[in-house]
Motif scaffolding. Structure first.
Motif, PDB file in Angstrom:
ATOM      1  N   MET A  28       0.853  -1.185   0.000  1.00  0.00           N
ATOM      2  CA  MET A  28       0.000   0.000   0.000  1.00  0.00           C
ATOM      3  C   MET A  28       0.886   1.231   0.000  1.00  0.00           C
ATOM      4  SD  MET A  28      -3.314   0.839   0.364  1.00  0.00           S
ATOM      5  CE  MET A  28      -3.642   2.489  -0.259  1.00  0.00           C
ATOM      6  N   VAL A  29       0.688   2.130  -0.952  1.00  0.00           N
ATOM      7  CA  VAL A  29       1.446   3.378  -1.024  1.00  0.00           C
ATOM      8  C   VAL A  29       0.590   4.499  -0.437  1.00  0.00           C
ATOM      9  CG1 VAL A  29       2.641   5.035  -2.513  1.00  0.00           C
ATOM     10  CG2 VAL A  29       2.646   2.588  -3.097  1.00  0.00           C
ATOM     11  N   LEU A  30       1.134   5.218   0.532  1.00  0.00           N
ATOM     12  CA  LEU A  30       0.453   6.365   1.132  1.00  0.00           C
ATOM     13  C   LEU A  30       1.301   7.612   0.911  1.00  0.00           C
ATOM     14  CD1 LEU A  30      -0.726   4.963   4.597  1.00  0.00           C
ATOM     15  CD2 LEU A  30      -2.082   5.220   2.511  1.00  0.00           C
ATOM     16  N   ALA A  31       0.712   8.637   0.322  1.00  0.00           N
ATOM     17  CA  ALA A  31       1.424   9.879   0.030  1.00  0.00           C
ATOM     18  C   ALA A  31       0.928  11.004   0.924  1.00  0.00           C
ATOM     19  CB  ALA A  31       1.234  10.264  -1.433  1.00  0.00           C
ATOM     20  N   ALA A  49       0.660  -0.899  -7.392  1.00  0.00           N
ATOM     21  CA  ALA A  49       0.096  -0.940  -6.040  1.00  0.00           C
ATOM     22  C   ALA A  49      -0.935   0.170  -5.886  1.00  0.00           C
ATOM     23  CB  ALA A  49       1.201  -0.770  -4.999  1.00  0.00           C
ATOM     24  N   PRO A  50      -1.883   0.023  -4.965  1.00  0.00           N
ATOM     25  CA  PRO A  50      -2.852   1.087  -4.728  1.00  0.00           C
ATOM     26  C   PRO A  50      -2.207   2.288  -4.052  1.00  0.00           C
ATOM     27  CG  PRO A  50      -3.157  -0.689  -3.152  1.00  0.00           C
ATOM     28  CD  PRO A  50      -2.143  -1.164  -4.146  1.00  0.00           C
ATOM     29  N   PRO A 119      -8.203   2.782   3.759  1.00  0.00           N
ATOM     30  CA  PRO A 119      -7.758   1.396   3.577  1.00  0.00           C
ATOM     31  C   PRO A 119      -7.287   0.769   4.883  1.00  0.00           C
ATOM     32  CG  PRO A 119      -6.062   2.918   2.824  1.00  0.00           C
ATOM     33  CD  PRO A 119      -7.277   3.752   3.138  1.00  0.00           C
ATOM     34  N   LYS A 120      -7.428  -0.537   4.972  1.00  0.00           N
ATOM     35  CA  LYS A 120      -6.910  -1.286   6.109  1.00  0.00           C
ATOM     36  C   LYS A 120      -5.399  -1.459   5.943  1.00  0.00           C
ATOM     37  CE  LYS A 120     -11.076  -2.127   7.738  1.00  0.00           C
ATOM     38  NZ  LYS A 120     -11.559  -1.501   8.999  1.00  0.00           N
ATOM     39  N   LEU A 121      -4.652  -1.160   6.982  1.00  0.00           N
ATOM     40  CA  LEU A 121      -3.193  -1.226   6.905  1.00  0.00           C
ATOM     41  C   LEU A 121      -2.601  -2.424   7.636  1.00  0.00           C
ATOM     42  CD1 LEU A 121      -2.309   2.549   7.462  1.00  0.00           C
ATOM     43  CD2 LEU A 121      -2.827   1.357   5.314  1.00  0.00           C
ATOM     44  N   GLU A 122      -3.398  -3.100   8.436  1.00  0.00           N
ATOM     45  CA  GLU A 122      -2.886  -4.241   9.193  1.00  0.00           C
ATOM     46  C   GLU A 122      -2.357  -5.318   8.253  1.00  0.00           C
ATOM     47  OE1 GLU A 122      -4.223  -7.260  12.816  1.00  0.00           O
ATOM     48  OE2 GLU A 122      -5.661  -5.828  11.967  1.00  0.00           O
ATOM     49  N   ARG A 124      -0.196  -5.112   6.034  1.00  0.00           N
ATOM     50  CA  ARG A 124       0.213  -4.626   4.716  1.00  0.00           C
ATOM     51  C   ARG A 124       1.660  -4.133   4.784  1.00  0.00           C
ATOM     52  NH1 ARG A 124      -4.517  -3.184   1.763  1.00  0.00           N
ATOM     53  NH2 ARG A 124      -3.176  -3.051  -0.080  1.00  0.00           N
ATOM     54  N   ARG A 125       2.285  -4.055   3.624  1.00  0.00           N
ATOM     55  CA  ARG A 125       3.603  -3.426   3.512  1.00  0.00           C
ATOM     56  C   ARG A 125       3.349  -1.994   3.053  1.00  0.00           C
ATOM     57  NH1 ARG A 125       7.215  -7.265   4.453  1.00  0.00           N
ATOM     58  NH2 ARG A 125       6.482  -9.406   4.172  1.00  0.00           N
TER      59      ARG A 125
END
Length: 219
Positions: A28-31, A49-50, A119-122, A124-125
């Protein structure tokens, strides 16, 4: 060390350095908006990736707003217990500040993301992306908020940051991907030829592009 041409070029170079995360269904990419979004889009495109946003609002101590007693994001609230203890702020004051900042965060989230659930982060990378780090306060708040969601791995990815700031994240992130760490840092914008401010509309358009990327349905 030569400066980056712009955020898109920096994002592409950052994406190349993260190639071992490509084609995985747990990434998961978070900006961090606004500046991190062009880079996050390039990283998400390369990795298939999302992409989503990490919106952060500082919780300032009443009367000393520059002093952070915590932060709030769309993924949760993180408090700095040391600052709370030394400043004597009680639970009611914390909740009042958090309520105001939560309202502003929700306003920005609605503008940038619409009604999509976070999004759920548990397990996840999670790759946290920004266009650079100066003091690290905002990125630290974002990283702690992600940590609280129990990801399998937390990666901090930026094109440029001073070495002294990066050291602060060694115990917070599982991996730090930084393309340049100049001792003479000055400011993030000094390491870009084009560091133009982004508009809300540009961020909205980039998020629409992200929705069309391969892997966008993996959230």
């Amino acid at each position: 060390m030569e400066p980056f041409e712009n955020r898109v070029e920096a994002g592409r170079r950052l994406a190349e350095s993260l190639g071992d995360y490509a084609d995985r269904d747990d990434v998961m990419v978070l900006a961090l908006p606004r500046g991190g979004v062009p880079l996050g889009l390039e990283v998400a495109r390369k990795l298939k990736a999302p992409l989503d946003l990490m919106l952060v609002r500082k919780l300032g101590v009443p009367g000393h707003r520059e002093l952070a007693m915590g932060a709030i994001t769309g993924h949760g609230q993180v408090l700095n217990e040391e600052v709370l203890a030394s400043s004597g702020v009680d639970d009611d004051e914390v909740e009042r500040v958090a309520r105001d900042e939560r309202a502003e965060l929700e306003r920005r989230a609605q503008r940038y993301r619409g009604d999509r659930p976070w999004p759920k982060l548990e397990n996840r990378r999670v790759i946290l992306v920004d266009d650079g780090i100066a003091t690290g306060a905002t990125m630290a708040a974002a990283a702690r908020a992600v940590r609280a969601q129990k990801p399998a791995e937390l990666v901090l990815a930026v094109p440029v940051a001073p070495p002294s700031t990066l050291q602060r994240f060694e115990d917070l992130a599982d991996r730090i991907e930084c393309l340049m760490a100049p001792e003479s840092f000055w400011a993030i914008g000094a390491w870009y030829r084009d560091f133009s401010q982004l508009s809300d509309q540009q961020v909205i358009q980039m998020m629409r592009e992200a929705d069309e990327l391969p892997g966008a349905g993996n959230e």
